[in-house]
Design an enzyme around this catalytic site. Sequence first.
Site, PDB file in Angstrom:
ATOM      1  N   ASP A   1     -67.426  48.914  40.541  1.00 34.89           N
ATOM      2  CA  ASP A   1     -66.941  50.118  39.859  1.00 34.89           C
ATOM      3  C   ASP A   1     -66.110  50.931  40.840  1.00 34.89           C
ATOM      4  O   ASP A   1     -66.412  50.972  42.040  1.00 34.89           O
ATOM      5  CB  ASP A   1     -68.113  50.959  39.349  1.00 34.89           C
ATOM      6  CG  ASP A   1     -68.812  50.328  38.148  1.00 34.89           C
ATOM      7  OD1 ASP A   1     -68.141  49.625  37.369  1.00 34.89           O
ATOM      8  OD2 ASP A   1     -70.021  50.555  37.986  1.00 34.89           O
TER       9      ASP A   1
ATOM     10  N   ASP B   1     -65.213  48.175  31.736  1.00 39.98           N
ATOM     11  CA  ASP B   1     -66.009  49.163  31.001  1.00 39.98           C
ATOM     12  C   ASP B   1     -65.133  49.939  30.019  1.00 39.98           C
ATOM     13  O   ASP B   1     -65.548  50.229  28.894  1.00 39.98           O
ATOM     14  CB  ASP B   1     -66.676  50.143  31.964  1.00 39.98           C
ATOM     15  CG  ASP B   1     -67.615  49.470  32.946  1.00 39.98           C
ATOM     16  OD1 ASP B   1     -68.170  48.404  32.615  1.00 39.98           O
ATOM     17  OD2 ASP B   1     -67.794  50.014  34.053  1.00 39.98           O
TER      18      ASP B   1
END
Length: 176
Positions: A128, A146
């Site tokens: 991330d 995401d």
Amino acid sequence: MPDLQAGQRPAFVAMLPWLVLAAAVMGLDQLTKQVVLATMQYGEVIPVTGFFDLVLVFNRGAAFSFLAEHSGWQRWFFTGLAVVICGWLLALMHQHREERLLPAAFALIIGGAIGNVVDRLLHGAVVDFLYFHAGRYGWPAFNLADSAITLGVGLMLWAQLRAGKHKPEAGPERPS
């Protein structure tokens, strides 16, 4: 060879644009993660604006780091879950292949899910790096996969809402 109705394309041809979209999402997701991994150190923060930073973190759990603190079983659980969901979405994509909105939604979700599965298999966690914040309040870091999953779910909901508006209203039943 199956019978095709007038104007209907073979299943693979009808699904091809959506499969390409899923592959493009996965590819772009992996490309951005490789750039981040090659240029940043774990935990490094690069301020971009007053509300957005690039930050390299690894998420061993699911959304919002759900189950991240466990011993590692979740890596395989979430990988397996993603594979099952992708299979189900591919079946739905096939079923709705002549439509536009739902297959696009499924493709975004599949591409994002596969992008995160690749991370779990290669790195043991999801990479991330996008971090939005306002003052001391922040949204958990996330990635392109995401974002694609979230957009896909939003499109699915929108498609269902639109489909509900086009259904004819049933009148009261009358005895025969």
